[in-house]
Design an enzyme around this catalytic site. Structure first.
Site, PDB file in Angstrom:
ATOM      1  N   ALA A 172      30.041  43.330  -5.836  1.00 23.06           N
ATOM      2  CA  ALA A 172      28.836  42.736  -6.418  1.00 23.06           C
ATOM      3  C   ALA A 172      29.136  42.098  -7.765  1.00 23.06           C
ATOM      4  O   ALA A 172      29.804  42.678  -8.614  1.00 23.06           O
ATOM      5  CB  ALA A 172      27.766  43.808  -6.584  1.00 23.06           C
ATOM      6  N   ASN A 224      36.024  28.778 -11.782  1.00 17.57           N
ATOM      7  CA  ASN A 224      36.842  27.683 -11.270  1.00 17.57           C
ATOM      8  C   ASN A 224      36.896  26.462 -12.163  1.00 17.57           C
ATOM      9  O   ASN A 224      37.676  25.543 -11.907  1.00 17.57           O
ATOM     10  CB  ASN A 224      36.340  27.263  -9.884  1.00 17.57           C
ATOM     11  N   ARG A 237       0.820  -1.227   0.000  1.00 18.77           N
ATOM     12  CA  ARG A 237       0.000   0.000   0.000  1.00 18.77           C
ATOM     13  C   ARG A 237       0.853   1.277   0.000  1.00 18.77           C
ATOM     14  O   ARG A 237       0.326   2.362  -0.238  1.00 18.77           O
ATOM     15  CB  ARG A 237      -0.944  -0.009   1.203  1.00 18.77           C
ATOM     16  N   GLU A 274      -8.014 -11.334  15.997  1.00 16.88           N
ATOM     17  CA  GLU A 274      -7.783 -10.384  14.917  1.00 16.88           C
ATOM     18  C   GLU A 274      -9.097  -9.722  14.504  1.00 16.88           C
ATOM     19  O   GLU A 274     -10.173 -10.334  14.585  1.00 16.88           O
ATOM     20  CB  GLU A 274      -7.148 -11.081  13.709  1.00 16.88           C
ATOM     21  N   GLN A 334      12.841 -14.795   5.788  1.00  9.81           N
ATOM     22  CA  GLN A 334      11.514 -15.405   5.783  1.00  9.81           C
ATOM     23  C   GLN A 334      11.034 -15.459   4.337  1.00  9.81           C
ATOM     24  O   GLN A 334      10.741 -14.430   3.733  1.00  9.81           O
ATOM     25  CB  GLN A 334      10.519 -14.596   6.634  1.00  9.81           C
ATOM     26  N   ARG A 383      27.159  25.851  -0.051  1.00  7.28           N
ATOM     27  CA  ARG A 383      27.203  24.472  -0.509  1.00  7.28           C
ATOM     28  C   ARG A 383      28.267  23.668   0.244  1.00  7.28           C
ATOM     29  O   ARG A 383      29.061  24.230   0.995  1.00  7.28           O
ATOM     30  CB  ARG A 383      27.449  24.445  -2.024  1.00  7.28           C
TER      31      ARG A 383
END
Length: 446
Positions: free
Chosen positions: A376, A382, A14, A155, A73, A329
């Site tokens: 600015a 780089n 689900r 149940e 299992q 970053r």
């Protein structure tokens, strides 16, 4: 001795996900990690995960958790069948077996401890955790007397209408005397509505059977779909915020903020609305975070202000100011009293104390000395298309607006870069560097 078994074999159909249900994330950890964490304080001698669906993926995700054993299992034929898989690995074990569900992640350590203590003091063959629910639909009903002795668990789908009126429910969390459980496990039958082997059927075979009723029913919330996942996330977030508010943190609008378990705050931190903290993030005393900020695996010193910004895998020292709309970053390290202003991106760079990058700049793979003033629109270019290169700017240097520093390049101390310059060569200390094209004026051009 204590063994812990976590049932983690189910498909989680689900959830409608390619990810196994027990690996779904919840406040920065997987469901199964949260379940394992809830019993860590018990220091069990054995920790066993019963796996099935995508078993290898589940095992790989937990490779950093030492001491785990994995039991397969296959096929999955109910909770009783799952625990039957322990008969061989626990053949020589003597002690208690605590059975937890990999999709019930909200249990507190103190609740499991109380269950184990009640089991030991009552000398029960089995002790189960129960809760009273306003709407018990879907949960097995527990039938017990006033002293806590359990006579049966039925149940939901096997209950009569009269039995369904009982709102004492089985949480699916058990503590067994392992020797007694091992003796009855082979007797389990599939004679029920689902045709599965129910672990709950062992309760009627074991005596005495006791129960412990949990005070906060939210603790037993299981997860079968995305909606229930979101409900559990909300519970954990509320717990985390309440904890940190009790420790001296102000959340202006608590419901709009989310945390991880690894988030740490000092005192007198103010968290504005719409702020989110992920991973191992620490925020020092006296900081103001937000509004609208995101911090992940960030180390933030004291008296720092972060406004409408993103800080990921970065280190920020005391007294810095970040934002609005800045991004730090991975690999970024800011020393004391730096100023990172609006629309600035810093990547894998070390910036020394008192330096400022105030507007519209990209600083990548760079080292800036103390009291550097980046004008600015300054860019450290780089990347040459193949490799990244480093830019070094000495202490006290200034770059004019719209400067481009083409790496690899080194500017000495107290260098001034003229506005609009593109520099490709090293500049000695104390120099003025210009790299502009000659200005041309053609009169009467129109």
């Amino acid at each position: 001795m204590l063994a812990v078994a976590v049932l983690a074999a189910g498909k989680g159909t689900r959830m409608k996900s390619d990810l196994p249900k027990v690996l779904q994330p919840l406040a920065g950890a997987t469901l199964v990690e949260r379940v394992l964490g809830s019993c860590r304080a018990l220091d069990p001698q054995r920790q066993i995960l019963i796996v099935g669906h995508q078993a290898e993926r589940v095992e790989q995700s937990l490779s950093q958790h030492g001491g785990l054993e994995f039991v397969l299992q296959q096929p999955q034929n109910g909770t009783g069948h799952a625990v039957q898989q322990l008969l061989a690995p626990l053949a020589d074990f003597e002690g208690e077996l605590l059975v937890l569900n990999g999709d019930v992640p909200l249990l507190r350590e103190e609740t499991i401890t109380a269950l184990l203590e009640r089991h030991r003091t009552s000398q029960a063959a089995v002790t189960l955790l129960t809760a009273r629910l306003d709407d018990p639909t879907g949960y097995g009903r527990v039938f017990a007397d006033a002293s806590g002795h359990v006579s049966a668990i039925v149940e939901h789908r096997d209950c009569s209408e009269e039995q369904r009126a009982n709102n004492l429910t089985n949480a699916g969390i058990y503590c067994f005397n392992w020797s007694k459980l091992a003796a009855v496990l082979p007797q389990l039958s599939t004679d029920n509505d689902q045709g599965e082997l129910y672990l709950t059927d062992t309760v009627a075979m074991l005596s005495p059977a006791m129960h412990v009723e949990v005070a906060d029913a939210d603790e037993i919330n299981g997860i079968n779909d995305r909606y229930q996942l979101a409900q559990c996330e909300a519970v954990i977030q509320q717990r985390l915020r309440r904890h940190w508010m009790a420790e001296g943190v102000t959340f202006v609008d608590p419901e709009s903020c989310t945390l991880s378990d690894g988030t740490r705050f000092g005192r007198d931190v103010v968290v504005e609305p719409q702020c989110h903290f992920r991973g191992e993030t620490s925020v020092g005393s006296g900081c103001r975070i937000g509004p609208g900020s995101f911090l992940e695996n960030a180390s933030v010193g004291e008296e720092v202000e972060v406004l409408y910004s993103v800080v990921r895998d970065a280190v920020v020292a005391d007294g810095c100011t970040i934002g609005p709309y800045a991004q730090l970053r991975p690999g970024t390290e800011l020393a004391r009293d730096c100023r990172i202003g609006n629309f600035v991106e810093i990547k894998k760079s070390q910036i020394a104390a008192g330096s400022k990058v105030n507007h519209l700049s990209y600083i990548g793979d760079a080292q800036l000395g103390e009291n550097v003033n980046v004008g600015a629109g300054t860019i450290t270019a780089n990347y040459d298309g193949v490799n990244k290169h480093q830019t070094v700017i000495g202490a006290g240097s200034k770059t004019g607006a719209n400067s481009v520093l083409v790496a690899p390049i080194t500017l000495g101390a107290n260098v001034t870069v003229g506005a609009g310059s593109t520099l490709t060569k090293d500049v000695p200390a104390g120099a003025l560097a210009l790299g502009r094209a000659k200005q041309l004026i053609k009169e009467n051009w129109s």
